[in-house]
Motif scaffolding. Structure first.
Motif, mmCIF file in Angstrom:
data_model
loop_
_atom_site.group_PDB
_atom_site.id
_atom_site.type_symbol
_atom_site.label_atom_id
_atom_site.label_comp_id
_atom_site.label_asym_id
_atom_site.label_seq_id
_atom_site.Cartn_x
_atom_site.Cartn_y
_atom_site.Cartn_z
ATOM 1 N N VAL A 723 14.624 9.688 14.652
ATOM 2 C CA VAL A 723 13.703 8.624 14.262
ATOM 3 C C VAL A 723 12.333 9.170 13.838
ATOM 4 C CG1 VAL A 723 12.632 8.159 16.511
ATOM 5 C CG2 VAL A 723 13.050 6.282 14.906
ATOM 6 N N ARG A 724 11.682 8.407 12.978
ATOM 7 C CA ARG A 724 10.340 8.759 12.513
ATOM 8 C C ARG A 724 9.468 7.517 12.722
ATOM 9 N NH1 ARG A 724 9.003 12.926 9.444
ATOM 10 N NH2 ARG A 724 11.123 13.559 8.952
ATOM 11 N N GLY A 725 8.313 7.694 13.332
ATOM 12 C CA GLY A 725 7.433 6.555 13.613
ATOM 13 C C GLY A 725 7.179 5.743 12.355
ATOM 14 N N ALA A 726 7.215 4.404 12.475
ATOM 15 C CA ALA A 726 7.262 3.581 11.261
ATOM 16 C C ALA A 726 6.139 2.570 11.129
ATOM 17 C CB ALA A 726 8.597 2.837 11.199
ATOM 18 N N ALA A 727 5.373 2.320 12.180
ATOM 19 C CA ALA A 727 4.498 1.146 12.167
ATOM 20 C C ALA A 727 3.284 1.299 11.264
ATOM 21 C CB ALA A 727 4.040 0.831 13.583
ATOM 22 N N GLU A 728 2.742 2.499 11.181
ATOM 23 C CA GLU A 728 1.451 2.651 10.504
ATOM 24 C C GLU A 728 1.513 2.996 9.017
ATOM 25 O OE1 GLU A 728 -1.727 4.331 13.492
ATOM 26 O OE2 GLU A 728 0.222 5.255 13.821
ATOM 27 N N PRO A 729 2.457 3.843 8.581
ATOM 28 C CA PRO A 729 2.401 4.277 7.180
ATOM 29 C C PRO A 729 2.267 3.146 6.159
ATOM 30 C CG PRO A 729 3.940 5.650 8.373
ATOM 31 C CD PRO A 729 3.530 4.541 9.313
ATOM 32 N N PRO A 730 2.930 1.985 6.340
ATOM 33 C CA PRO A 730 2.789 0.955 5.301
ATOM 34 C C PRO A 730 1.360 0.460 5.131
ATOM 35 C CG PRO A 730 4.448 0.303 6.947
ATOM 36 C CD PRO A 730 3.854 1.581 7.416
ATOM 37 N N THR A 731 0.587 0.471 6.210
ATOM 38 C CA THR A 731 -0.798 0.001 6.115
ATOM 39 C C THR A 731 -1.652 0.974 5.307
ATOM 40 O OG1 THR A 731 -0.501 -0.978 8.287
ATOM 41 C CG2 THR A 731 -2.752 -0.803 7.511
ATOM 42 N N ILE A 732 -1.194 2.214 5.207
ATOM 43 C CA ILE A 732 -1.998 3.251 4.555
ATOM 44 C C ILE A 732 -1.876 3.175 3.042
ATOM 45 C CG2 ILE A 732 -2.312 5.750 4.352
ATOM 46 C CD1 ILE A 732 -1.207 5.866 7.294
ATOM 47 N N SER A 733 -0.660 3.032 2.533
ATOM 48 C CA SER A 733 -0.469 3.102 1.083
ATOM 49 C C SER A 733 -0.584 1.746 0.383
ATOM 50 C CB SER A 733 0.884 3.740 0.753
ATOM 51 O OG SER A 733 1.919 3.197 1.547
ATOM 52 N N ALA A 734 -0.453 0.644 1.118
ATOM 53 C CA ALA A 734 -0.454 -0.667 0.447
ATOM 54 C C ALA A 734 -1.781 -0.928 -0.262
ATOM 55 C CB ALA A 734 -0.174 -1.788 1.455
ATOM 56 N N GLY A 735 -2.883 -0.703 0.426
ATOM 57 C CA GLY A 735 -4.199 -0.993 -0.153
ATOM 58 C C GLY A 735 -4.474 -0.166 -1.403
ATOM 59 N N PRO A 736 -4.334 1.163 -1.325
ATOM 60 C CA PRO A 736 -4.575 1.978 -2.521
ATOM 61 C C PRO A 736 -3.684 1.592 -3.701
ATOM 62 C CG PRO A 736 -4.590 3.372 -0.579
ATOM 63 C CD PRO A 736 -4.187 1.995 -0.115
ATOM 64 N N ALA A 737 -2.452 1.139 -3.430
ATOM 65 C CA ALA A 737 -1.581 0.719 -4.548
ATOM 66 C C ALA A 737 -2.135 -0.536 -5.209
ATOM 67 C CB ALA A 737 -0.158 0.477 -4.042
ATOM 68 N N VAL A 738 -2.614 -1.468 -4.394
ATOM 69 C CA VAL A 738 -3.201 -2.694 -4.952
ATOM 70 C C VAL A 738 -4.435 -2.342 -5.786
ATOM 71 C CG1 VAL A 738 -4.389 -4.847 -4.353
ATOM 72 C CG2 VAL A 738 -2.277 -4.198 -3.138
ATOM 73 N N VAL A 739 -5.256 -1.448 -5.254
ATOM 74 C CA VAL A 739 -6.460 -1.056 -5.991
ATOM 75 C C VAL A 739 -6.080 -0.384 -7.307
ATOM 76 C CG1 VAL A 739 -8.534 0.374 -5.954
ATOM 77 C CG2 VAL A 739 -7.834 -0.843 -3.882
ATOM 78 N N ALA A 740 -5.072 0.471 -7.270
ATOM 79 C CA ALA A 740 -4.633 1.158 -8.493
ATOM 80 C C ALA A 740 -4.162 0.148 -9.529
ATOM 81 C CB ALA A 740 -3.518 2.148 -8.160
ATOM 82 N N ALA A 741 -3.459 -0.876 -9.060
ATOM 83 C CA ALA A 741 -2.969 -1.896 -9.990
ATOM 84 C C ALA A 741 -4.140 -2.662 -10.599
ATOM 85 C CB ALA A 741 -2.025 -2.849 -9.258
#
Ligand code: FES
Ligand code: FES
Lengths: 762, 158
Positions: A723-741
Motif C-alpha cells: 500500500v501507498r498512503g493516499a489521502a494527501e496527494p490529491p490535495t497537492i496537484s488539484a489546485g495547480p492543475a486548476v490554475v494551469a487551466a
C-alpha cells in the motif's frame, strides 16, 4: 461518576469484505440514522458547559485580569486563568512546548485563550467569559514573516522569530542553463474547515484523574501534552475517541482538551466544550501561508538543470508543526522531477498572525503551486507541451531526490500523467449554453460571450508517515475467540477514525488474515499503545501494518493449536490446508480460549536531514504521487471561473478499499480546488476578517465538477500489502492543475492562490 | 418557557427553555435528538436540516418558540424501525458517508428533493443540495447516492 450516555458504539455489524473489497462502513448505519455520537453530541445529566475568553489583539501585554463579574454570575461554577494550572507544564505543543494553556502576561495572536469558564448553560458560560475584564497594553503585531527574519525585527518569542531554517545544497550551485524562468508565488491561508466543531467532554474520575471523550487525530499525542499541565501521571488522563466530524490536520493540535480537564477537575463535574464556527476559526491552526521565489533552468531539450527556491512559511504565533512543514517544503520543493542541481532555502517563521500547522498536504501543497507554475512557465519558454516537459523530467523508481534519497519503489509520475492526459476531454459545449453551467452560475452573468475554455495539468507528491528520524510506529491488539457460536476477531487500536474509513479497513484486514466474517472494533482509547496520528497519509500503512502483523501472530498460534503446520490457512472460519482441505473448525480449535496478540509495529526508521546540505539517503519512508487534469471555463470579462472537470490519476500501491480510496481522491481534490479558487482566511493587521462560513467559502456541490478518477496499483514491496498512503496527494496537484487551466484560458500569469476575479481581468 | 411541539410523530413538552435557544439547540440538548448537526449555527451549512411542517429548514435559524405547536421531523424520524429509508440506505451503499457530519442534513435535503421530484437530473440535484456543505467527499458519491435512491424509489413504485 457518570459516563456519557452518548458514547461508545458497538461497531460489530457483520459485513463481508476483506482487503481489496469495498464493504459498507461499520459506523455507516449509525451515521445515516443520525445516531452516531460525535464529540459535540456527548451529554451527561450533571454536565457543565465550558467557554473561553480570547484575546481581541494579536499582540499585547496583559496588565490585569478582573474575574469579579464573571465569578458573581448565577450559574457559574468556575473561572480559571493560568494561575489555576497545576503544572509542572503551563505550556503545550506538538513539536515545541511553547504555547500557553492560558495566556501568561502576554498574548501573541488574536484569539489566544486567556480564561475559561464553566457554567450550567452554554449561554451563561459565554456571557460570563465576556464579563471578564482584561487590561491590555496593545503592541504593534509582527505580521510580515519575511521581514520578521531581520536581526532587529521585534521578537514574537524571546529566542527569535525563526522556528526552523532548512536548506538543500545539491550539485553545482552555479550551474548554468539554456533557458531560465523565474517566478514569485504566494499561497494564502487555508482553513481545514472540518464540519464537526472542536468539542468534547471531560469527566472527573474517582481516582483523582480524568476521562476525556474527544474528537482528535492522536489520542496519545494529546495525552502526552495534557497530563503534565494537570499535574497528573498519564495513567490518570484517559482519552476515548468520540465521533470525529472531519479533521484534515486541524485536530492535531490541542484545542479545548486541557481547558475541559482543568474545569472538570476544579468543579468535580463533567464539563463539555463545543466551539461555535466563529470560535473554531480561532481555535485551531491553519495551513501556512507561503511566499516563494523560484528560478528554474533547463536545457533546450527540456531537461531540468537546476531549481533554486526560497520559501517563507508563516507559522504564526506558536510553533505547532512548523518544523515538519518546513522539512517537507525543503525536501519536496523541487517537485517530482529529476533535478541534478538544487538550492532550496526554507524558513518557518513566528509572527503574530494566527498559528499555522497541519493541513492535508503539509508543506507540499505550497511548494507544488510554485514548482508546477514554474514547469508551465518553462514549457512556455521552451515551446514544449507542458505534459511532455514533465514526462521528460519525471522521477521514477531508482531516481535520486534532491536530498540524495534514492526512490526504492515505484514512482509512477509518468504513468499517472499519461493516464490523465489520455482520458477523453469533456465534450465541446457548443454555442448555446445553459447559463447555470457557465461561470457565474445562477447569477446569470453571461450567456457565453467572453467565456474561454482552458485545460491544465499538474502532478504532485507527498511523503507518507513521519519523517526525518521520528520513530514512527503503531500498536494493535487482536483477539480471536468464540462468541455466540461463531469465531469473532476483536481489533483494538488507538487509531483515530476521522471519516477516512480506517475502522472499515481494520475489519477488512482481520477478515483477510483470520478468515472470519465478524470483526469487532471497540472504541479507540488510550488503554492500548499509541497508533500515532491519523495524519501524514500514514494510518493504512502504519496501523494497517500493525493489525496485519498482530493477526498473523494470532493465526500462527491457532496453527500451533492444531500441530504447528505453517503452510495452513484460515478461511471461512476453518483451518484449511493449502490445497483447501478442512483441518479443523475454528470454533472447535478455540473452544473457550481467547488467542490474543499485541504488536507494536515499526516500519523502516527514517533519518534526519543534514543541517548544512539537506542530504539524507532515507529521510522519508515513502512517497505518494497524484496527477490532475483540470478543464475550466473562465469569463474573461468578469474574472469568474467554472471548473468543468477535474480528472485525477493516483498510484495507491494497493487499493485496500477501492471505493474509500476514490472517496479520498474526490475529497482531497475538492480541497485543492478550493485553495485555488476561493478558500482564504483573510488576515490583516494580524486579525482574521472572515471567521464564518458566510465569508470563508468552501466548495459546494454546485462548485464541484465531475471528477474522473484513475487508480493505479504499483505495489511498494516495503509496505503492508504494497500500500501507498493516499489521502494527501490529491490535495497537492488539484489546485495547480486548476490554475494551469485558468492560465491556458486567459493567458494571465496567476501567481497567487486563491485566485480573485481581479487577478483575471484588466 | 414551556415548549410543546410534535417531533417525529410524538408530542414533546419541554420546560425551562430559554427564549434565545434555537430549535436546533432544543432538539439536540433538550429533546435527546442530536442527529441534526451544528456545523455553523448560522444557516450556511445545512447540517441541521429538519422538516418543519413538511418543509425543510435550517433548525439553527428557527427560534425554539417558532416551533411551538408545529410538526418537526428529524433525521432520526426517517427510518421505519430497523429499516432504513431508501435515501439513508443509498448514502450508505454509495459510500457517500465519510465523517458523516454533513450526512443527516444532506439526507433530509435529498429526501425532500425526491419527494418533490422523483427523477431529478444532476443539475437539479446540485441545485437542491447546494445549501449543504460537505468537506470530505467532494460530493461525487453524494450525487451517486441521490441517483441510487431515485432509482430504488422508482423500482419500489413500479
Ligand atoms: S448549523 Fe444550521 S445551517 Fe449550519
Ligand atoms: S462526510 Fe464529512 S462533511 Fe460530509
Amino acid at each position: 461518576m457518570s459516563t456519557p450516555t452518548r458514547s461508545a458504539q458497538d461497531l460489530s455489524v457483520p459485513i463481508a469484505g476483506g482487503v481489496g473489497a469495498s464493504p459498507d462502513r461499520p459506523d455507516g448505519i449509525l451515521k445515516v440514522r443520525g445516531e452516531f455520537a460525535y464529540s459535540s453530541d456527548l451529554w451527561t445529566d450533571d454536565m457543565l458547559w465550558g467557554a473561553t475568553l480570547r484575546s481581541p489583539h494579536p499582540s499585547a501585554r496583559i496588565r490585569a485580569v478582573d474575574l469579579t463579574a464573571a465569578v458573581a454570575m448565577p450559574g457559574v461554577y468556575a473561572v480559571l486563568t493560568h494561575e489555576d494550572i497545576p503544572g509542572p507544564h503551563k505550556h503545550f505543543g506538538l513539536e515545541r512546548i511553547d504555547q500557553p494553556v492560558l495566556a501568561i502576561d502576554r498574548v501573541r495572536y488574536q484569539g489566544e485563550p486567556i480564561a475559561i469558564v464553566a457554567a450550567d448553560h452554554p449561554e451563561t458560560a459565554r456571557r460570563a467569559a465576556a464579563a471578564i475584564v482584561v487590561d491590555y497594553e496593545v503592541h504593534e503585531p509582527v505580521t510580515d514573516p519575511r521581514a520578521a527574519r531581520a536581526d532587529d525585527a521585534p521578537r514574537v518569542h524571546e529566542d527569535g522569530n525563526v522556528v526552523r531554517y532548512a536548506r538543500i545544497r545539491r550539485g553545482d550551485p552555479d550551474a548554468v542553463a539554456d533557458v531560465v524562468v523565474r517566478g514569485e508565488y504566494e499561497v494564502g491561508m487555508q482553513d481545514q474547515a472540518f464540519l464537526g466543531p472542536e468539542s468534547g467532554l471531560a469527566v472527573p474520575a474517582l481516582d483523582g484523574g480524568v476521562d476525556l471523550y474527544v474528537a482528535t487525530q492522536w489520542l496519545h499525542g494529546d495525552q502526552r501534552q495534557i497530563a503534565p499541565c494537570l499535574g497528573l501521571p498519564e495513567s490518570k488522563v484517559r482519552l476515548t475517541l468520540a465521533g470525529v466530524g472531519g479533521a484534515f490536520g486541524a485536530r492535531e493540535d490541542l484545542s479545548m482538551q486541557i481547558h475541559a480537564c482543568l474545569l472538570a477537575l476544579r468543579t468535580g463535574r463533567p464539563v463539555k466544550f463545543c466551539y461555535s464556527r466563529e470560535e473554531s476559526f480561532f481555535g485551531h491552526v491553519h495551513r501556512h501561508p507561503a511566499t516563494m521565489r523560484y528560478e528554474t533552468g533547463a536545457n533546450r531539450d527540456g531537461k531540468l538543470v537546476y531549481v533554486k527556491g526560497d520559501i517563507v512559511l508563516d507559522g504564526g504565533a506558536y510553533a505547532s508543526t512548523t518544523t515538519a512543514v518546513t522539512g517537507n517544503a525543503v525536501s519536496l520543493g523541487a517537485g517530482p522531477y529529476e533535478v541534478p542541481n538544487v538550492t532550496m532555502d526554507v524558513w518557518g517563521m513566528y509572527t503574530n498572525n494566527p498559528p499555522c500547522g497541519a493541513m492535508r498536504g503539509f508543506g507540499s501543497v505550497q511548494a507544488a503551486f510554485a514548482y508546477e507554475s514554474q514547469m508551465d512557465r518553462l514549457a512556455d519558454a521552451l515551446g514544449l507541451d507542458p505534459v511532455e516537459l514533465r514526462l521528460r523530467n519525471a522521477l521514477h523508481e531508482g531516481s535520486s531526490m534532491p536530498t540524495g534519497q534514492v526512490l526504492d519503489s515505484a514512482a509512477a509520475v509518468r504513468e499517472i500523467l499519461t493516464a490523465v492526459r489520455d482520458l477523453p476531454l469533456p465534450a465541446d459545449p457548443g454555442p448555446v449554453r445553459d447559463p447555470l453551467a457557465l461561470p457565474g452560475g445562477a447569477g446569470n452573468t453571461t450567456h457565453g460571450e467572453g467565456v474561454r475554455r482552458g485545460v491544465g495539468y499538474a502532478v504532485g507528491f507527498k511523503n507518507v508517515g513521519y519523517s526525518e528520524g521520528y520513530d514512527d510506529y503503531s500498536t494493535a491488539r487482536v483477539a480471536l475467540r468464540v462468541l455466540g457460536g461463531e469465531p469473532v476477531a476483536v481489533v483494538t487500536t488507538a487509531a483515530v477514525e476521522v471519516g477516512q474509513g480506517h475502522v472499515t479497513l481494520q475489519q477488512q484486514i482481520a477478515r483477510t488474515e483470520l478468515g472470519v466474517e465478524k470483526v469487532v472494533i471497540p472504541p479507540a482509547d488510550t488503554g492500548v499503545g499509541s497508533a500515532g496520528s491519523s495524519s501524514a497519509s500514514r494510518q493504512t500503512y502504519l496501523t494497517g501494518g500493525a493489525v496485519q502483523e498482530a493477526c498473523r501472530r494470532v493465526r500462527q498460534r491457532v496453527f500451533d493449536l492444531v500441530g504447528g503446520d505453517r503452510t495452513l490457512e484460515l478461511t471461512g472460519g476453518k483451518v484449511v490446508t493449502a490445497a483447501g482441505e478442512t483441518v479443523a473448525d475454528l470454533v472447535e480449535v478455540l473452544g473457550d480460549e481467547t488467542v490474543e496478540e499485541t504488536v507494536e509495529w515499526h516500519p523502516r526508521r527514517t533519518r534526519e536531514l543534514d543541517p548544512e546540505t539537506g542530504q539524507q539517503s532515507f529521510a522519508h519512508l515513502q512517497f505518494g504521487f497524484c496527477a490532475h487534469r483540470a478543464v475550466v471555463d473562465v469569463d474573461t470579462e468578469l474574472g469568474l471561473v467554472k471548473v468543468v472537470e477535474l480528472a485525477a490519476a493516483q498510484d495507491v500501491g494497493k487499493a485496500m478499499n477501492p471505493e474509500a480510496v476514490r472517496g479520498q481522491i474526490h475529497g482531497g481534490s475538492a480541497q485543492g480546488m478550493g485553495l485555488a479558487l476561493m478558500e482564504e482566511i483573510q488576515v490583516s493587521g494580524g486579525k482574521i476578517r472572515n471567521p464564518s462560513f458566510t465569508d470563508y467559502l468552501i466548495p459546494t456541490i454546485l462548485d464541484m465538477p465531475p471528477m474522473a478518477v484513475q487508480v493505479l496499483e504499483l505495489a511498494d514491496p516495503n509496505a503492508p500489502y504494497g500500500v501507498r498512503g493516499a489521502a494527501e496527494p490529491p490535495t497537492i496537484s488539484a489546485g495547480p492543475a486548476v490554475v494551469a487551466a485558468i492560465r491556458a484560458a486567459t493567458g494571465r500569469p496567476v501567481d497567487r492562490v486563491p485566485i480573485r476575479p481581479q487577478d483575471l481581468i484588466d | 418557557m414551556r415548549l410543546t411541539m410534535t417531533v417525529n410523530g410524538a408530542e414533546q413538552v419541554l420546560d425551562d427553555v430559554w427564549e434565545g435557544e434555537s430549535l436546533l439547540y432544543v432538539l439536540r440538548e433538550r429533546a435527546g435528538l442530536p442527529g441534526s448537526k451544528n456545523a455553523c449555527e448560522q444557516g450556511e451549512c445545512g447540517s441541521c436540516t429538519v422538516y418543519l411542517d413538511g418543509a425543510p429548514v435550517c433548525a439553527c435559524l428557527v427560534a425554539a418558540g417558532q416551533a411551538a405547536g408545529r410538526d418537526v421531523r428529524t433525521v432520526e424520524g426517517l427510518a421505519d424501525g430497523d429499516e432504513l429509508d431508501v435515501v439513508q440506505q443509498a448514502f450508505l451503499s454509495a459510500g457517500a458517508v465519510q465523517c458523516g457530519f454533513c450526512t443527516p442534513g444532506l439526507i433530509v435535503a435529498a429526501h425532500d428533493l425526491l419527494e418533490r421530484d422523483p427523477a431529478p437530473d444532476d443539475a437539479t440535484v446540485r441545485e437542491a443540495l447546494s445549501g449543504n456543505l460537505c468537506r470530505c467527499t467532494g460530493y461525487e458519491k453524494i450525487l451517486d447516492a441521490v441517483r441510487l435512491a431515485a432509482a430504488r424509489r422508482a423500482e419500489v413504485r413500479s
